[in-house]
Design a protein around this motif. Sequence first.
Motif, PDB file in Angstrom:
ATOM      1  N   HIS A 256       4.074  12.868 -12.856  1.00  0.00           N
ATOM      2  CA  HIS A 256       5.181  13.005 -13.546  1.00  0.00           C
ATOM      3  C   HIS A 256       6.031  11.883 -14.044  1.00  0.00           C
ATOM      4  N   GLU A 257       5.946  10.783 -13.221  1.00  0.00           N
ATOM      5  CA  GLU A 257       6.608   9.507 -13.462  1.00  0.00           C
ATOM      6  C   GLU A 257       5.800   8.254 -13.918  1.00  0.00           C
ATOM      7  N   GLY A 258       4.628   8.719 -13.594  1.00  0.00           N
ATOM      8  CA  GLY A 258       3.719   7.675 -13.869  1.00  0.00           C
ATOM      9  C   GLY A 258       3.617   6.119 -12.832  1.00  0.00           C
ATOM     10  N   ILE A 259       2.991   5.284 -13.385  1.00  0.00           N
ATOM     11  CA  ILE A 259       3.169   3.983 -12.478  1.00  0.00           C
ATOM     12  C   ILE A 259       4.539   3.544 -12.476  1.00  0.00           C
ATOM     13  N   GLU A 260       5.472   3.595 -13.239  1.00  0.00           N
ATOM     14  CA  GLU A 260       6.965   3.073 -13.204  1.00  0.00           C
ATOM     15  C   GLU A 260       7.451   3.782 -11.985  1.00  0.00           C
ATOM     16  N   GLY A 261       7.129   4.962 -11.362  1.00  0.00           N
ATOM     17  CA  GLY A 261       7.887   5.565 -10.151  1.00  0.00           C
ATOM     18  C   GLY A 261       7.519   4.818  -8.972  1.00  0.00           C
ATOM     19  N   LEU A 262       6.437   3.898  -9.280  1.00  0.00           N
ATOM     20  CA  LEU A 262       6.220   3.061  -7.920  1.00  0.00           C
ATOM     21  C   LEU A 262       7.246   2.088  -7.650  1.00  0.00           C
ATOM     22  N   ALA A 263       7.987   1.640  -8.763  1.00  0.00           N
ATOM     23  CA  ALA A 263       8.973   0.593  -8.421  1.00  0.00           C
ATOM     24  C   ALA A 263      10.186   1.071  -7.532  1.00  0.00           C
ATOM     25  N   ARG A 264      10.125   2.272  -7.323  1.00  0.00           N
ATOM     26  CA  ARG A 264      11.139   2.579  -6.181  1.00  0.00           C
ATOM     27  C   ARG A 264      10.722   2.426  -4.657  1.00  0.00           C
ATOM     28  N   LEU A 265       9.197   2.479  -4.572  1.00  0.00           N
ATOM     29  CA  LEU A 265       8.689   2.608  -3.249  1.00  0.00           C
ATOM     30  C   LEU A 265       9.228   1.413  -2.175  1.00  0.00           C
ATOM     31  N   GLY A 266       9.261   0.212  -2.552  1.00  0.00           N
ATOM     32  CA  GLY A 266       9.900  -0.939  -1.811  1.00  0.00           C
ATOM     33  C   GLY A 266      11.289  -0.459  -1.159  1.00  0.00           C
TER      34      GLY A 266
ATOM     35  N   LEU B 228       2.011  13.437  -4.934  1.00  0.00           N
ATOM     36  CA  LEU B 228       3.343  13.154  -4.288  1.00  0.00           C
ATOM     37  C   LEU B 228       3.108  11.496  -3.694  1.00  0.00           C
ATOM     38  N   VAL B 229       3.668  10.786  -3.957  1.00  0.00           N
ATOM     39  CA  VAL B 229       3.412   9.360  -3.337  1.00  0.00           C
ATOM     40  C   VAL B 229       4.498   9.021  -2.235  1.00  0.00           C
ATOM     41  N   SER B 230       4.142   8.412  -1.177  1.00  0.00           N
ATOM     42  CA  SER B 230       5.067   8.230  -0.155  1.00  0.00           C
ATOM     43  C   SER B 230       4.749   6.621   0.213  1.00  0.00           C
ATOM     44  N   ILE B 231       5.618   6.064   1.218  1.00  0.00           N
ATOM     45  CA  ILE B 231       5.144   4.765   1.519  1.00  0.00           C
ATOM     46  C   ILE B 231       3.721   4.939   2.613  1.00  0.00           C
ATOM     47  N   CYS B 232       3.879   5.952   3.310  1.00  0.00           N
ATOM     48  CA  CYS B 232       2.467   6.013   4.262  1.00  0.00           C
ATOM     49  C   CYS B 232       2.190   7.432   4.606  1.00  0.00           C
ATOM     50  N   LYS B 233       1.224   7.688   5.441  1.00  0.00           N
ATOM     51  CA  LYS B 233       1.009   9.174   5.705  1.00  0.00           C
ATOM     52  C   LYS B 233       2.111   9.638   6.433  1.00  0.00           C
ATOM     53  N   ILE B 234       2.648   8.894   7.390  1.00  0.00           N
ATOM     54  CA  ILE B 234       3.966   9.317   8.109  1.00  0.00           C
ATOM     55  C   ILE B 234       5.142   9.297   7.526  1.00  0.00           C
TER      56      ILE B 234
ATOM     57  N   PHE C 258       0.952  -1.071  -0.059  1.00  0.00           N
ATOM     58  CA  PHE C 258       0.027  -0.196   0.101  1.00  0.00           C
ATOM     59  C   PHE C 258       0.786   1.347   0.127  1.00  0.00           C
ATOM     60  N   PHE C 259       0.348   2.435  -0.306  1.00  0.00           N
ATOM     61  CA  PHE C 259       0.852   3.598  -0.194  1.00  0.00           C
ATOM     62  C   PHE C 259       0.021   4.686   0.024  1.00  0.00           C
ATOM     63  N   HIS C 260       0.605   5.987   0.285  1.00  0.00           N
ATOM     64  CA  HIS C 260      -0.229   7.136   0.284  1.00  0.00           C
ATOM     65  C   HIS C 260       0.006   8.282  -0.556  1.00  0.00           C
ATOM     66  N   MET C 261      -0.916   9.022  -1.020  1.00  0.00           N
ATOM     67  CA  MET C 261      -0.639  10.052  -2.065  1.00  0.00           C
ATOM     68  C   MET C 261      -0.985  11.552  -1.747  1.00  0.00           C
ATOM     69  N   ASP C 262      -0.377  12.409  -1.706  1.00  0.00           N
ATOM     70  CA  ASP C 262      -0.717  13.867  -1.037  1.00  0.00           C
ATOM     71  C   ASP C 262      -1.731  14.654  -2.251  1.00  0.00           C
ATOM     72  N   PRO C 263      -2.175  15.644  -1.854  1.00  0.00           N
ATOM     73  CA  PRO C 263      -2.927  16.500  -2.742  1.00  0.00           C
ATOM     74  C   PRO C 263      -2.176  16.984  -4.080  1.00  0.00           C
ATOM     75  N   TYR C 264      -0.933  16.794  -4.327  1.00  0.00           N
ATOM     76  CA  TYR C 264      -0.007  17.193  -5.332  1.00  0.00           C
ATOM     77  C   TYR C 264       0.489  15.915  -6.091  1.00  0.00           C
TER      78      TYR C 264
ATOM     79  N   ILE D  47      12.605   2.484  -0.725  1.00  0.00           N
ATOM     80  CA  ILE D  47      12.346   3.629   0.041  1.00  0.00           C
ATOM     81  C   ILE D  47      11.963   3.262   1.360  1.00  0.00           C
ATOM     82  N   ALA D  48      10.964   2.298   1.274  1.00  0.00           N
ATOM     83  CA  ALA D  48      10.283   1.764   2.745  1.00  0.00           C
ATOM     84  C   ALA D  48      11.281   1.036   3.474  1.00  0.00           C
ATOM     85  N   ASP D  49      12.009   0.012   2.912  1.00  0.00           N
ATOM     86  CA  ASP D  49      13.074  -0.622   3.678  1.00  0.00           C
ATOM     87  C   ASP D  49      14.101   0.238   4.078  1.00  0.00           C
TER      88      ASP D  49
END
Length: 372
Positions: free
Chosen positions: A311-321, A295-301, A287-293, A323-325
């Motif tokens: 700007h990056e599209g779905i491919e940007g999500l590949a970096r989330l894991g 910008l996706v982060s791992i969660c609200k915190i 799961f992930f969080h997206m702010d009003p602009y 970042i989370a670790d």
Amino acid sequence: MHTLIAAPFLEQHVLVRPGSRGGVLLPEDRYEELRTVNPAAPTPAWLVAAVREQWDDLDVTGRPVGDFLLVRQPSDWAYGKASYELNLGCNYDCKHCYLGVKVQSGMAWTDKRRCLDIMAEAGVLFLQVTGGEPTMDRDFMRAYRHAWELGMMITVSTNGSMLWRENLLRLFRECPSYRVTVSMYGATKRSYDELTRREGAWDQFVQGMNAARHAKLPLRMSIVVTEDNGAEEQAMVDLCESWGVEYEVFTNMTPTIYGGGEVLTAQSKEHLRLRKTFTGCNAGHTFFHMDPYGLVSICKIGRDDQISLPHEGIEGLARLGEIADRLMLRTGGCSGCSIAGSCRVCRPLAKHYQEAKAPLAAYCQHGEKKAG
């Protein structure tokens, strides 16, 4: 307009119904059958039986499958849930709000729509729409409807002040929510208006709750206990029980997302409760969080290293894991901690407390020992 949704969810396949908590686990072969069935074909006998067993008020016997069922396609991504902070603006100014400065701003509708499309492509089935106060946003209704039409089970997190509006109630009738979670800030006008710093807030809340209960929305209350309303904790619980609405009590205040500690003054030390030991979570992985602009982060915190979805599209999500670790590592002020194994807060939350220069007793067991 669909009544049921068949969808992949994490490593399973499910049949769910907007407006209902229940669901059915589907064997993969049954899901594949639904995915390839002719929408004009009559409902298979096995599906009629499964629907009747789970929802006794729904009979799909003899109906074409396409009349009531939306089938979500498989995704190459592993995300089953997401939260979307539609805006930061709010008609309240709560003393404890973790958002800090509340500004009514965000993306243009075209970008909001594109981000919702990307979420659906990423596999998101359960979506929390939050804010600020999301129902205030100029695009709330069309964003909600678009997410619903994409086949998402939507939870709306709200202060309830707008739930009396007929256009909102009509939307929820046409496109049922999975859940409507309403924050509760007191059991009397005095305490409620004091905490929200808005005269008349209690009256709006009561009006909204009366309308929501009459409309039989799938309500859940988040009872927020602070210094202002602590004496009314039981009264808030009693009110929820008299309404027949489920609830959860929250007593722990957190710093703002910008690391500000000013909101911690709303904390009622009397009502502070120990958090459960933090054993990890799937933030950034499932799961992930997206702010009003956008910008996706791992969660609200944990909002460090955000990814721009527009700007990056779905491919940007590949970096989330990755970042989370990295964000979950016990680094900085928590490095070398001798009792990290029994810590009750995740590393991103601990970092917020440290940036806010909060006393250790607010979040750390070392502080509890000193206070003792």
